[in-house]
Design a protein around this motif. Structure first.
Motif, PDB file in Angstrom:
ATOM      1  N   VAL A 142       0.851  -1.189   0.000  1.00 31.26           N
ATOM      2  CA  VAL A 142       0.000   0.000   0.000  1.00 31.26           C
ATOM      3  C   VAL A 142       0.885   1.237   0.000  1.00 31.26           C
ATOM      4  CG1 VAL A 142      -1.836   1.256   1.173  1.00 31.26           C
ATOM      5  CG2 VAL A 142      -1.789  -1.248   1.253  1.00 31.26           C
ATOM      6  N   LEU A 201      -3.924   2.277   7.666  1.00 29.20           N
ATOM      7  CA  LEU A 201      -4.613   2.295   6.382  1.00 29.20           C
ATOM      8  C   LEU A 201      -5.799   3.253   6.402  1.00 29.20           C
ATOM      9  CD1 LEU A 201      -4.904   1.179   3.541  1.00 29.20           C
ATOM     10  CD2 LEU A 201      -6.177  -0.759   4.481  1.00 29.20           C
ATOM     11  N   LEU A 212      -2.316   0.878  -4.753  1.00 33.48           N
ATOM     12  CA  LEU A 212      -1.939  -0.489  -4.414  1.00 33.48           C
ATOM     13  C   LEU A 212      -0.920  -0.992  -5.423  1.00 33.48           C
ATOM     14  CD1 LEU A 212      -5.357  -2.141  -3.452  1.00 33.48           C
ATOM     15  CD2 LEU A 212      -3.700  -0.992  -1.986  1.00 33.48           C
TER      16      LEU A 212
END
Length: 235
Positions: A142, A201, A212
């Motif tokens: 991420v 996140l 991503l």
């Protein structure tokens, strides 16, 4: 003398009655001991659905041969450590269909979450790049871009994160229904993260811009990546 004779006869009848009663009860007890028994696992208490079974929740119980269900568990070890699929009532036999191991759980999302992890969904309207090609079972890093003071920073906040679901699709061998009916910008991805990873996140999703990065299936290594600033583009 006549009364004495009656008493003697009554006593004899009493003794005979006691003897025959004793013989009858002994025969009944003997017949009872001939019943063959077998052992099954039963619930020692009421157990709700989706409960991890412990040794205290189950016990062994003898039942007449033929009264045990064909799918009944026979040893506590077959039940301990498994998860109930339906509620259990105290005393009922545990069947193979009523519990599931961690490798053979139900089809719902809750059963797909690895131990120690949580499921967190993010809207991919802000995620471009490989979003339209991601499917359950893929692993990603991420990347987040945030405004920090007067500049912007790009940083890898999470690595080697498993995708649990793409839209409503939990099957890695089936294309996502959302991918077929909607554009990739509207897809939802559900990730398996720890509590700490979920906090990072969520903050990145609210305050920053997420991307991503798809990892190869054999890629397990994580790397130390420092934050990249705007000025680094010109160095």
């Amino acid at each position: 003398m006549k009364n004495k004779g009656i008493y003697i006869i009554a006593l004899l009848f009493g003794l005979l009655t006691s003897y025959f009663l004793y013989e009858f009860l002994a025969k009944v007890e003997k017949d009872t001991t001939k019943i063959e028994m077998e052992t099954v696992v039963v619930a020692a208490q009421d157990v709700p659905t989706h409960t991890l079974l412990t040794r205290e929740m189950v016990k062994l119980q003898k039942v007449p041969v033929g009264s045990a269900h064909p799918h009944a568990l026979r040893q506590p070890e077959e039940a301990v450590g498994k998860i109930t699929i339906i509620p259990l009532i105290a005393g009922e036999q545990l069947l193979q269909e009523k519990v599931a191991g961690k490798d053979n759980l139900g089809s719902g999302l809750a059963f797909k979450i690895p131990e120690g992890k949580r499921a967190l969904s993010i809207q991919t309207s802000a995620i471009r790049g490989v979003a339209g090609f991601l499917k359950p079972g893929d692993r990603v890093d991420v990347l987040c871009v945030m405004e920090t003071g007067e500049t912007s920073e790009s940083m890898v906040i999470l690595q080697d994160i498993e995708i649990l679901a793409a839209g409503a699709n939990l099957d890695p061998h089936r294309e996502s229904e959302e991918q077929d009916t909607k554009s990739e910008n509207n897809q939802t991805l559900t990730l398996a993260v720890t509590v700490e990873e979920a906090q990072a996140l969520f903050l990145a999703d609210v305050r920053g811009d997420i991307r991503l990065i798809l990892r190869g299936p054999a890629e397990e290594q994580t790397v130390e990546a420092k934050a990249f600033q705007m000025k680094d583009l010109f160095d």
